[in-house]
Design an enzyme around this catalytic site. Structure first.
Site, PDB file in Angstrom:
ATOM      1  CE  LYS A  23      -3.879  -2.287   2.211  1.00 33.00           C
ATOM      2  NZ  LYS A  23      -4.812  -2.430   3.322  1.00 33.00           N
ATOM      3  CD  GLN A  29      -3.600  -4.324   6.325  1.00 35.96           C
ATOM      4  OE1 GLN A  29      -3.675  -3.256   5.715  1.00 35.96           O
ATOM      5  NE2 GLN A  29      -4.016  -5.467   5.803  1.00 35.96           N
ATOM      6  CG  ASP A  85      -9.900  -0.025   5.006  1.00 36.47           C
ATOM      7  OD1 ASP A  85      -9.726  -0.514   3.883  1.00 36.47           O
ATOM      8  OD2 ASP A  85      -9.174  -0.257   5.982  1.00 36.47           O
TER       9      ASP A  85
HETATM   10  N1  LIG Z   1      -7.838  -2.336   6.729  1.00 39.90           N
HETATM   11  C1  LIG Z   1      -7.904  -3.379   5.890  1.00 39.90           C
HETATM   12  N2  LIG Z   1      -7.433  -4.560   6.268  1.00 39.90           N
HETATM   13  C2  LIG Z   1      -7.525  -5.611   5.392  1.00 39.90           C
HETATM   14  C3  LIG Z   1      -8.067  -5.442   4.095  1.00 39.90           C
HETATM   15  C4  LIG Z   1      -8.555  -4.176   3.737  1.00 39.90           C
HETATM   16  O1  LIG Z   1      -9.096  -3.952   2.621  1.00 39.90           O
HETATM   17  N3  LIG Z   1      -8.452  -3.164   4.656  1.00 39.90           N
HETATM   18  N4  LIG Z   1      -8.052  -6.489   3.179  1.00 39.90           N
HETATM   19  C5  LIG Z   1      -7.260  -7.674   3.455  1.00 39.90           C
HETATM   20  C6  LIG Z   1      -5.808  -7.614   3.062  1.00 39.90           C
HETATM   21  N5  LIG Z   1      -5.466  -6.761   1.922  1.00 39.90           N
HETATM   22  C7  LIG Z   1      -5.441  -5.426   2.100  1.00 39.90           C
HETATM   23  O2  LIG Z   1      -5.282  -4.918   3.171  1.00 39.90           O
HETATM   24  C8  LIG Z   1      -4.964  -7.312   0.713  1.00 39.90           C
HETATM   25  C9  LIG Z   1      -4.942  -8.668   0.482  1.00 39.90           C
HETATM   26  C10 LIG Z   1      -4.370  -9.186  -0.684  1.00 39.90           C
HETATM   27  C11 LIG Z   1      -3.823  -8.343  -1.629  1.00 39.90           C
HETATM   28  C12 LIG Z   1      -3.142  -8.876  -2.839  1.00 39.90           C
HETATM   29  O3  LIG Z   1      -2.774  -8.117  -3.717  1.00 39.90           O
HETATM   30  N6  LIG Z   1      -2.944 -10.181  -2.919  1.00 39.90           N
HETATM   31  C13 LIG Z   1      -2.183 -10.767  -3.999  1.00 39.90           C
HETATM   32  C14 LIG Z   1      -1.431 -11.947  -3.429  1.00 39.90           C
HETATM   33  C15 LIG Z   1      -0.335 -11.483  -2.536  1.00 39.90           C
HETATM   34  C16 LIG Z   1       0.171 -12.569  -1.635  1.00 39.90           C
HETATM   35  O4  LIG Z   1       0.997 -13.359  -2.064  1.00 39.90           O
HETATM   36  O5  LIG Z   1      -0.276 -12.594  -0.476  1.00 39.90           O
HETATM   37  C17 LIG Z   1      -3.125 -11.240  -5.082  1.00 39.90           C
HETATM   38  O6  LIG Z   1      -4.269 -11.628  -4.759  1.00 39.90           O
HETATM   39  O7  LIG Z   1      -2.703 -11.245  -6.237  1.00 39.90           O
HETATM   40  C18 LIG Z   1      -3.865  -7.000  -1.419  1.00 39.90           C
HETATM   41  C19 LIG Z   1      -4.434  -6.479  -0.268  1.00 39.90           C
HETATM   42  C20 LIG Z   1      -7.298  -7.981   4.947  1.00 39.90           C
HETATM   43  N7  LIG Z   1      -7.043  -6.833   5.750  1.00 39.90           N
END
Ligand SMILES: Nc1nc2c(c(=O)[nH]1)N[C@@H](CN(C=O)c1ccc(C(=O)N[C@@H](CCC(=O)O)C(=O)O)cc1)CN2
Length: 282
Positions: free
Chosen positions: A54, A98, A121
């Site tokens: 991020k 987060q 968020d």
């Molecule tokens: N305050 C928040 N916490 C969490 C959120 C959120 O939207 N706001 N969402 C999830 C985690 N998350 C962002 O925070 C998030 C999860 C996954 C990805 C991502 O790009 N994943 C990749 C794989 C990466 C890996 O190897 O782990 C993909 O899917 O291609 C981005 C953001 C929980 N917490």
């Protein structure tokens, strides 16, 4: 049939480029850059990766990234004090804590303390209410990204039958609200749903957001349906979604991969929400 792959990485890159253009224009007119504050508590490795991503994406879009990393034993009061100071800081347009927070922290209290007009968020109940009643506000990034991806396949979703598997506050519920706003007929399914395969088979659009690896089987998918897989499950076999991708992609009309589907859109939508916040705040 082999499904069209909905390329979340490419759609996210496109959105991020548009946000960067918007940031440049905002900087010209407002004489400042949008600021996003991200709070990370503890050492959860996945959360640390997401927060790093991020921060990088925020800077690449030309915005200021303000990162607060706190130890795992941080108490609720300390977090509340930090959130209040970010609420009062005019350089901060967006605040994100987060999740998940370490167990002893009162997550609800922390989310409630965030100024709804900086809640990029979209987790604050005021923004949940705005979404449910069709008022402008912040929409949670993951469901927002899902709708954007869906619209690359179906620009008009009117009248489609959609099933959302999962009823979390962060994804399932706002996802259902967004699909209702798009004039879909929406079923929200969950762990107590009777005959889940039948509910999924009835749907033109399937959103899997339940957090159980490969729960949704290929033979649950209606031929030609569009499948959005929100699951990010770390298993011995690697990162897998909530959908049995190999089987479902033989039946679906279009499907998102994991990784490279919903995840990148979550971060791109966060940038977009932050720019929107800066524009509203001026
Ligand atoms: N305050 C928040 N916490 C969490 C959120 C959120 O939207 N706001 N969402 C999830 C985690 N998350 C962002 O925070 C998030 C999860 C996954 C990805 C991502 O790009 N994943 C990749 C794989 C990466 C890996 O190897 O782990 C993909 O899917 O291609 C981005 C953001 C929980 N917490």
């Amino acid at each position: 049939m082999t499904a069209t792959i909905i390329d979340g990485k490419a759609i996210a890159a496109d959105l991020r480029a548009r946000v960067a253009e918007g940031v440049a224009a905002f900087r010209q007119s407002a004489g400042r850059v949008p600021g996003l504050a991200v709070v990370l508590v503890g050492e959860d490795p996945a959360s640390a990766v997401y927060v790093r991503s991020k921060g990088r994406a925020t800077r690449e879009a030309g915005m200021e990234s303000i990162e607060h990393r706190l130890p795992a034993d941080t108490d609720t009061e300390t977090l509340l004090a930090l959130v209040r100071s970010l609420n009062a800081d005019p350089a901060v347009d967006g605040i994100l804590v987060q999740l998940p927070l370490p167990k002893p922290v009162d997550t609800q209290a922390v989310l409630l303390a965030i100024d709804p007009d900086k809640d990029v968020d979209g987790f604050h109940p005021v923004n949940a209410g705005r979404l449910a009643t069709g008022m402008p506000g912040f929409v949670p990034c993951t469901p927002l990204g899902c709708v954007m991806m869906l619209k690359t396949v179906h620009p008009d979703l009117t009248g489609m039958d959609a099933v959302v598997v999962g009823r979390s506050n962060i994804v399932g519920k706002p996802m259902a609200q967004l699909l209702i706003a798009e004039s879909c007929t929406v079923t929200v399914a969950h762990s107590r749903t009777r005959d889940l395969p039948a509910k999924v088979r009835a749907a033109d659009v399937v959103i899997a957001a339940v957090g159980i690896p490969a729960l949704v089987k290929g033979d649950w998918i209606r031929p030609g349906a569009t499948v959005i897989d929100v699951g990010i499950n770390r298993t011995e076999a690697g990162l897998v979604g909530d959908v049995d991708y190999a089987a479902a992609s033989q039946v679906a009309g279009a499907i998102t991969p994991v990784p490279g589907g919903v995840g990148p859109m979550t971060i791109a939508c966060l940038l977009s929400n932050t720019l929107d916040s800066a524009r509203r705040r001026g």
